[in-house]
Scaffold this active site. Structure first.
Site, PDB file in Angstrom:
ATOM      1  CE  LYS A   1      -1.054  -4.098   1.975  1.00  0.00           C
ATOM      2  NZ  LYS A   1      -1.534  -4.219   3.348  1.00  0.00           N
TER       3      LYS A   1
ATOM      4  CG  LEU B   1      -1.814   1.211   1.449  1.00  0.00           C
ATOM      5  CD1 LEU B   1      -2.736   1.460   0.267  1.00  0.00           C
ATOM      6  CD2 LEU B   1      -2.627   1.037   2.738  1.00  0.00           C
ATOM      7  CE1 TYR B   2       2.719   3.340   5.438  1.00  0.00           C
ATOM      8  CE2 TYR B   2       0.634   2.286   4.891  1.00  0.00           C
ATOM      9  CZ  TYR B   2       1.567   2.664   5.826  1.00  0.00           C
ATOM     10  OH  TYR B   2       1.364   2.380   7.155  1.00  0.00           O
TER      11      TYR B   2
ATOM     12  CG  HIS C   1      -5.104  -3.410   0.803  1.00  0.00           C
ATOM     13  ND1 HIS C   1      -5.474  -4.535   1.496  1.00  0.00           N
ATOM     14  CD2 HIS C   1      -4.808  -2.479   1.744  1.00  0.00           C
ATOM     15  CE1 HIS C   1      -5.413  -4.295   2.798  1.00  0.00           C
ATOM     16  NE2 HIS C   1      -5.013  -3.061   2.980  1.00  0.00           N
TER      17      HIS C   1
ATOM     18  CG  ASP D   1      16.875 -13.505  -6.863  1.00  0.00           C
ATOM     19  OD1 ASP D   1      16.818 -12.669  -7.786  1.00  0.00           O
ATOM     20  OD2 ASP D   1      17.844 -13.598  -6.088  1.00  0.00           O
TER      21      ASP D   1
END
Length: 527
Positions: A192, A101-102, A190, A197
């Site tokens: 994550k 998200l940030y 949103h 690799d």
């Protein structure tokens, strides 16, 4: 831009932006519908037999990979998550891709770790995807975007690409006049996904100091090129629907957002309807189940990982996979054969979609637990402005949930626990942000089924935000034990609460709760 070459093991990386292509054929794109008729019978003496009714239909909903349970490592603490992420970045050989998200605007150490890795390895490529609204909220003051833009300046656009996704739901006058703190309610990036690799960490955590120190979440490290490359494809797809962050010395903020002509769809701020029209088949192809080859032997493995994507705002019609998967699992669990099973469900912001609440309470399972944040472990506790009302709103929602349990006479089957470790913003105080589901089959000690990812399981998650996660179905004793340990340690700071607890003076909600409830419906659960 980072693009993948002809094989999964060898990445071909080139400087120009390449439009991602799907690994899935158009023939594999179909909308899933729940099967009618009675549930298949199961063999109560066989673990595989008990899992069969789940997986037989799951294969029609979402793509999957068979791996070994030993390829999934469960991380326990925020500090371990941070150290694991940094360790992977330091030894990265070909690619780093981070979807969040940030990134906290003060995360100098994380950025320094990335910079050191890029300097040490000239072949290494970096790609970062965040949300445009959250990532530019403070501009022209320091922001996520201004933190990341210098990476492009130092290492060049051929090695570093920063993208920010902007919802097509917030345009024109609405975007101009709605306050920044509230405008995120119209949709966020949103997901994550923390890939390095051929490994990836799936989590609900963002990349900022509290998520690295005192904000409890969940974190699963998948050491699987198949799983990692699937999410890499999905990640690239969303990247091609996002703004490019460019350094700009002539701008007070130090950056500008640019819409490349090579993107998959037109600028959502200018042509939102066409943006969704172009995005729909493109994203649908990425998340649809892959056709199974009839030739050759099936992959071996004791664990199946189903790839979940909830990208409702990008698709009309919506063919997202997370909600159908959750629905199928819980409907199957309601069959009489699963009497004696149990589930644990957690959401830091307790506001599950009504359909999920009904499904959870309709299962045949026993000894079920819901874990949510105590008001004192809620990230909004005593925050300034209207967001400070949110803990009261979640308190009311939890109380309503307990009333529903009582009305259905399921007091002995479902326990609500609140997680608290100190008090937010006080020394030693933590917040709680974990979310997920674990299912333990009858006559078994540990879970065979679990869901991990970014979703908060709210109505908003299933309509406005971009979410990604995985469903794990395993027969591996080691992984089952690790999943069992995970659901136990998340309850170490959780205590049962009852309707009597909510009747206490300090838990009563005032007239302002109606405002808080509206905020929850719009922006709640977005962190």
């Amino acid at each position: 831009m980072i693009v993948r070459g002809a094989t999964r093991c060898c990445l071909r990386l080139r400087p120009t932006l390449a439009r991602p292509t799907s690994r899935f054929s158009p023939q594999s794109c179909r909308r899933y519908s729940m099967p009618s008729g009675p549930m298949p019978t199961v063999n109560p003496t066989s673990s595989a037999g008990m899992l069969a009714p789940f997986v037989n239909e799951l294969d029609k909903i979402a793509p999957s990979f068979k791996i070994s349970g030993s390829q999934i490592h469960i991380i326990q603490s925020p500090i371990d998550f941070y150290e694991t992420l940094k360790a992977r970045i330091r030894t990265a050989k070909e690619r780093i891709f981070l979807s969040t998200l940030y990134i906290g605007k003060s995360e100098k150490e994380l950025i320094a770790t990335i910079e050191d890795a890029l300097r040490a390895n000239p072949e290494l490529k970096l790609s970062i995807l965040t949300d445009a609204l959250r990532g530019t909220r403070e501009a022209p003051e320091p922001s996520c975007a201004s933190l990341l833009a210098p990476l492009v300046t130092e290492f060049g656009s051929d090695r570093v690409e920063i993208r920010m996704y902007h919802t097509p739901n917030l345009t024109g006058l609405r975007k101009k006049h709605i306050p920044k703190r509230i405008n995120e309610g119209w949709g966020l990036q949103h997901m994550k996904l923390y890939g390095v690799d051929d490994e990836i960490i799936l989590s609900g955590a963002n990349l900022s100091n509290d998520y690295f120190t005192n904000r409890q979440d969940r974190y699963h490290l998948f050491s699987s090129s198949e799983v990692t490359n699937y999410f890499w494809d999905l990640y690239q797809g969303v990247m091609s629907l996002s703004f490019l962050v460019q350094p700009a010395k002539d701008e007070p903020s130090g950056f500008r957002l640019h819409w490349p002509s090579t993107n998959t769809a037109p600028n959502p701020l200018e042509r939102s309807t066409e943006f969704i029209s172009k995005a729909t088949p493109f994203i649908h192809n990425l998340i649809a189940p892959k056709e199974k080859s009839e030739k050759g032997s099936l992959p071996s493995g004791d664990t199946t990982v189903y790839m979940l994507g909830q990208l409702s705002q990008l698709m009309k019609p919506d063919t997202s996979t997370e909600l159908p998967v959750m629905t199928h699992i819980l409907k199957t669990l309601a069959a009489p054969e699963y009497t004696g099973s149990s589930w644990t469900f957690t959401a830091g912001y307790f506001n599950p979609a009504p359909s999920l609440t009904n499904l959870l309470l309709s299962t045949a399972s026993q000894d079920n637990v819901v874990i949510t944040a105590s008001p004192y472990a809620n990230g909004f506790y005593k925050s300034k402005g209207v967001s400070g009302l949110l803990p009261d709103a979640y308190t009311l929602l939890a109380r309503r949930f307990l009333r529903t349990i009582k009305e259905r006479k399921q007091d002995s089957a479902v326990v609500l626990k609140e997680w608290r470790r100190g008090t937010v913003n006080e020394p030693g105080g933590w917040t709680y942000h974990a979310k997920g589901l674990w299912i333990t089959l009858p006559n078994e000690k540990d879970p065979s089924i679990s869901i991990i990812g970014s979703s908060n399981y709210t109505k908003r998650s299933y309509s406005h935000d971009l979410e990604a996660g995985a469903l794990i179905v395993t027969q591996d004793p080691g992984l089952k034990k690790r999943l069992g340990d995970e659901q136990k340690w998340l309850q170490e700071y959780a205590s049962p609460v009852t309707l009597d607890d909510f009747a206490k003076t300090e838990r009563r909600v005032g007239l302002k709760v109606r405002i808080a409830m509206w905020i929850v419906s719009v922006v709640g659960g977005a962190l």
